[in-house]
Design an enzyme around this catalytic site. Structure first.
Site, PDB file in Angstrom:
ATOM      1  N   LYS A 284      25.833  38.909  38.763  1.00  0.00           N
ATOM      2  CA  LYS A 284      26.447  39.635  39.878  1.00  0.00           C
ATOM      3  C   LYS A 284      25.317  40.105  40.815  1.00  0.00           C
ATOM      4  O   LYS A 284      24.352  40.713  40.378  1.00  0.00           O
ATOM      5  CB  LYS A 284      27.229  40.839  39.346  1.00  0.00           C
ATOM      6  CG  LYS A 284      28.228  41.411  40.310  1.00  0.00           C
ATOM      7  CD  LYS A 284      29.243  42.297  39.575  1.00  0.00           C
ATOM      8  CE  LYS A 284      30.289  42.821  40.534  1.00  0.00           C
ATOM      9  NZ  LYS A 284      31.336  43.620  39.834  1.00  0.00           N
ATOM     10  N   GLU A 368      45.431  49.773  33.064  1.00  0.00           N
ATOM     11  CA  GLU A 368      46.077  51.046  33.403  1.00  0.00           C
ATOM     12  C   GLU A 368      47.250  51.356  32.479  1.00  0.00           C
ATOM     13  O   GLU A 368      47.475  52.519  32.123  1.00  0.00           O
ATOM     14  CB  GLU A 368      46.558  51.007  34.859  1.00  0.00           C
ATOM     15  CG  GLU A 368      45.430  51.050  35.894  1.00  0.00           C
ATOM     16  CD  GLU A 368      44.796  49.692  36.151  1.00  0.00           C
ATOM     17  OE1 GLU A 368      45.257  48.682  35.576  1.00  0.00           O
ATOM     18  OE2 GLU A 368      43.830  49.643  36.948  1.00  0.00           O
ATOM     19  N   ARG A 396      50.534  50.119  38.225  1.00  0.00           N
ATOM     20  CA  ARG A 396      50.557  49.278  37.015  1.00  0.00           C
ATOM     21  C   ARG A 396      51.122  50.024  35.818  1.00  0.00           C
ATOM     22  O   ARG A 396      51.606  49.417  34.866  1.00  0.00           O
ATOM     23  CB  ARG A 396      49.130  48.798  36.669  1.00  0.00           C
ATOM     24  CG  ARG A 396      48.645  47.606  37.430  1.00  0.00           C
ATOM     25  CD  ARG A 396      49.170  46.316  36.853  1.00  0.00           C
ATOM     26  NE  ARG A 396      48.957  45.156  37.695  1.00  0.00           N
ATOM     27  CZ  ARG A 396      47.877  44.390  37.647  1.00  0.00           C
ATOM     28  NH1 ARG A 396      46.886  44.689  36.834  1.00  0.00           N
ATOM     29  NH2 ARG A 396      47.756  43.339  38.448  1.00  0.00           N
TER      30      ARG A 396
HETATM   31  C1  LIG Z   1      44.894  46.638  38.650  1.00  0.00           C
HETATM   32  C2  LIG Z   1      43.511  46.861  39.216  1.00  0.00           C
HETATM   33  N1  LIG Z   1      42.757  47.849  38.705  1.00  0.00           N
HETATM   34  C3  LIG Z   1      41.518  48.088  39.200  1.00  0.00           C
HETATM   35  C4  LIG Z   1      41.035  47.320  40.234  1.00  0.00           C
HETATM   36  C5  LIG Z   1      39.683  47.652  40.829  1.00  0.00           C
HETATM   37  N2  LIG Z   1      38.722  46.539  40.654  1.00  0.00           N
HETATM   38  C6  LIG Z   1      38.491  45.664  41.611  1.00  0.00           C
HETATM   39  S1  LIG Z   1      37.353  44.532  41.181  1.00  0.00           S
HETATM   40  C7  LIG Z   1      37.155  45.247  39.654  1.00  0.00           C
HETATM   41  C8  LIG Z   1      36.198  44.690  38.660  1.00  0.00           C
HETATM   42  C9  LIG Z   1      36.453  43.220  38.500  1.00  0.00           C
HETATM   43  O1  LIG Z   1      35.527  42.692  37.574  1.00  0.00           O
HETATM   44  P1  LIG Z   1      35.449  41.127  37.420  1.00  0.00           P
HETATM   45  O2  LIG Z   1      36.825  40.582  37.326  1.00  0.00           O
HETATM   46  O3  LIG Z   1      34.543  40.860  36.313  1.00  0.00           O
HETATM   47  O4  LIG Z   1      34.866  40.620  38.800  1.00  0.00           O
HETATM   48  P2  LIG Z   1      33.353  40.767  39.339  1.00  0.00           P
HETATM   49  O5  LIG Z   1      33.398  41.893  40.332  1.00  0.00           O
HETATM   50  O6  LIG Z   1      32.481  41.031  38.177  1.00  0.00           O
HETATM   51  O7  LIG Z   1      33.056  39.458  39.993  1.00  0.00           O
HETATM   52  C10 LIG Z   1      37.986  46.338  39.522  1.00  0.00           C
HETATM   53  C11 LIG Z   1      38.061  47.209  38.324  1.00  0.00           C
HETATM   54  C12 LIG Z   1      41.871  46.313  40.758  1.00  0.00           C
HETATM   55  N3  LIG Z   1      41.491  45.552  41.824  1.00  0.00           N
HETATM   56  N4  LIG Z   1      43.087  46.096  40.223  1.00  0.00           N
HETATM   57 MG   LIG Z   2      32.589  40.494  36.185  1.00  0.00          MG
END
Ligand SMILES: Cc1ncc(C[n+]2csc(CCOP(=O)(O)OP(=O)(O)O)c2C)c(N)n1
Ligand SMILES: [Mg+2]
Ligand SMILES: CC(=O)[C@@H](O)[C@H](O)COP(=O)(O)O
Length: 638
Positions: A284, A368, A396
């Protein structure tokens, strides 16, 4: 800025003919372009820097828009947008009227599913693949999901069913960068880590092969049994056994920045006749040292100095910071207080609590529903759980709030951040439905503070109520200079007359009451004296104060930063009807449509949730029919 390769890329077809050297050059230029642009607009830089090679490989191996690529969350689709002809608009990213930070059908045929909430991609892709089978069509459907998103329950619901549908080709690309917003959490994350690092399988396989090679004369039985052991290793240690057992062929783990390996593996996956999961390891923030060193900060970043990586901080104290300080104080006071997040500790202000009270802090991942019912379990056993969550993401856990918390009347506190218009994230993130999805649930209390001190007092009050309480506050800065964190008061459930007048009654809750005061001032400038009443509680609601004030006015206006349907305005208007109040009620709220992105102020102004909006609404009413010379308010202008 000119780019040797990137300037020639206007569609996915333009990358299909590039050679390896040109692709390497393109990856560098895309990273340069991302850093340059996102340093000005703000946005999800680190996630996008991590998927440059992966995105290019996806668009070379698959033939969008015939093949469908479905992104999870969608915050990492900037590279996809650059490749699919939207580079020229990137200076408008997340700006009002500009590019969205997430996939949008209206932006491109290459945006195959709209998203913004996590863990939806496999379900959506599965549905699209099933449709393909039913229609007898033939194209590829690919879900691209992050390791964080994979911790979301619905991802497993989809894996469970997709793996069962062996007759339905589906490609899942797991983008594993060991990060959610913060470090990824849970058993799955540990398992993926083992897959990334565990060479046990390859070592043992080599050892057995060594024996087989060295001692061919060991003869029949023993040789055959060793052969069997080597073959069965696959079931003992095979990488990806979790996915294999669910019915997916597992390919990986592979280096997500080695373009040729990624492309070759995706081509292999394309040939698999059934569900297949490709495990890609990425970094990342790849290619920009400040983001590599701090992927959490650069997950979703404001404007920054691209030379130094220094983020340009906004002014003032946020409601989140007030919550963060308040929960620490309450945690000092009450050892039973437990803080819970669903992968959003930084955004909800729980990091300090987590550091100070690690035993009383839980990050459950992007889960959630689990957070809500786990909180119910904690409360059932006498703890005092606080689930800090964005309004939009709490959606959610609706069923769990109703059945597992409110029905049994368990004392769970919901610290609802980002309530109201959030701004740049747009439609998928606006926190404008929580009054509607909470107010009808029996036993719940909803607190809606207008400033930092009311938030501080509201948190303290909620903790003393020993019942389900939701406290909602916006993605905004507080207006009060000094907040007394040490001796919080009890926030009374009583309407507060912030300004006395006689000509019109302005009714509001939360931070919108500060806008009401500004509107009253604008009206006073033209001789109209408005009464402003603030309600710090939405439920239970102090209707006596509302009724007594409404009976003293002929004109009233209720204003809210929430959707009209099921909002605060409907609560007020229902009371006007029930109590037969002889006072005309106007309202300002958000219309029944999805609200676009832009800055919070731009969007509030656009929909009249502003001093200007109040002024215009009242003046239009007064100057309109029915306010002749006998009216309580004579036209004072024009
Ligand atoms: C239901 C929900 N909860 C929380 C979020 C906030 N959120 C957006 S991106 C993220 C982390 C995503 O991690 P990953 O899928 O590993 O993607 P990366 O950013 O590492 O590429 C979170 C918690 C969301 N978009 N949707
Ligand atoms: Mg990730
Ligand atoms: C993609 C996602 O859902 C989060 O990164 C979200 O954009 C964070 O929002 P804030 O910037 O309000 O914390």
């Amino acid at each position: 800025m000119n780019y040797q390769i990137l300037d020639k890329i206007n569609s996915p077809d333009d990358i299909k003919t590039l050679n390896t050297e040109e692709i390497k050059k393109l990856c560098g230029e895309i990273r340069e372009f991302l850093i340059e642009n996102v340093s000005k607009t703000g946005g999800h830089l680190a996630p996008n820097l991590g998927v440059v090679e992966l995105t290019i490989a996806l668009h070379r191996v698959f033939n969008s828009p015939i093949d469908k690529i479905v992104w999870d969350v969608g915050h990492q689709t900037y590279v996809h947008k650059i490749i699919t002809g939207r580079r020229k608009d990137f200076h408008t990213l997340r700006k009002y009227g500009g590019l969205s930070g997430f996939p949008k059908f209206k932006e491109s045929v290459h945006d195959h599913f709209e998203t913004g909430h996590s863990s939806t991609s496999i379900s959506a892709a599965l549905g699209m693949a099933l449709a393909r089978e039913i229609k007898g069509e033939n194209y590829n459907v690919v879900a691209v999901i992050g390791d964080g998103a994979m911790t979301g329950g619905m991802a497993f619901e989809a894996l469970n069913f997709a793996g069962h549908k062996q007759d339905c080709r589906l490609i899942v690309v797991l983008n594993d960068n060991e990060m959610s917003i913060t470090n990824n959490v849970g058993g799955l994350s540990c398992y993926l880590n083992r897959l990334r690092t565990d060479s046990k399988y390859t070592k043992i396989k080599k050892d057995i092969q060594y024996i087989l090679n060295k001692v061919p004369a060991i003869g029949g039985k023993l040789y055959k049994s060793l052969e069997r052991v080597k073959g069965s290793l696959k079931y003992l240690l095979v990488a990806g056994i979790l996915f294999e057992e669910l019915g997916f062929k597992y390919l990986g783990p592979i280096d997500g920045h080695n373009f040729n390996v990624v492309e070759d593996t995706l081509r292999k996956a394309k040939k698999v006749d059934g569900p297949v999961l490709v495990h890609v390891i990425t970094k990342k923030g790849k290619g920009y040292w400040p983001a590599e060193n701090n992927p959490q900060l650069f997950h979703g970043v404001g404007q920054f100095d691209k030379e130094t990586g220094r983020v340009i901080k906004g002014k003032g104290i946020s409601f989140t910071e007030v919550f963060s300080k308040s929960i620490i104080k309450e945690g000092e006071r009450d050892p039973k207080i437990i803080a819970i997040t669903a992968a959003m500790a930084p955004g909800t202000g729980l990091e300090e609590f987590a550091q100070k009270y690690p035993q009383r802090f839980f990050d459950v991942g992007i889960a959630e529903q689990n957070a809500v019912t786990m909180a119910a379990g904690l409360a059932k056993e006498g703890m005092t759980p606080i689930f800090a969550v964005y309004s939009t993401f709490l959606q959610r856990g609706y069923d769990q709030i109703l059945h597992d918390v409110c029905l049994p009347n368990l004392p769970v506190i919901f610290a609802i951040d980002r309530a109201g218009i959030v701004g740049a994230d747009g439609e998928t993130h606006q926190g404008i439905y929580d009054i509607a999805y909470l107010r009808h649930i029996p036993n719940i209390t909803i607190i809606s503070p207008k400033d930092g001190q009311e938030l501080r007092d509201g948190i303290h009050t909620a903790l003393t109520l020993k019942m389900p309480v939701a406290i909602r506050y916006p993605r905004d800065t507080v207006i009060d200079e000094f907040i007394d964190y040490n001796s919080p008061g009890i926030l009374e459930n009583k309407g507060q007359v912030l300004k006395g007048g006689k000509d019109v009654l302005i009714i509001s809750t939360g931070v919108t009451s500060n806008i009401s005061l500004e509107g009253a001032q604008k009206l006073l400038d033209v001789g109209i004296k408005a009464t402003v009443v603030h309600f710090p509680y939405i439920k239970p609601f102090d209707k006596d104060t509302l009724i007594s004030l409404a009976q003293k006015h002929r004109l009233a206006l209720v204003i809210e930063d929430h959707t009209k349907i099921g909002g605060f305005g409907e609560l007020v208007s229902s009371l006007f009807i029930e109590e037969n109040i002889n006072c005309k009620l106007l309202s300002i709220s958000l219309p029944d449509k999805f609200i676009e992105h832009g800055s919070r102020k731009e969007i509030l102004d656009k929909y009249g949730i502003s001093a200007e909006g109040i002024y215009n609404k009242i003046i239009k009413e007064i100057s309109g029919v029915g306010y002749g010379k006998e009216s309580a308010i004579r036209p004072v202008i024009g």
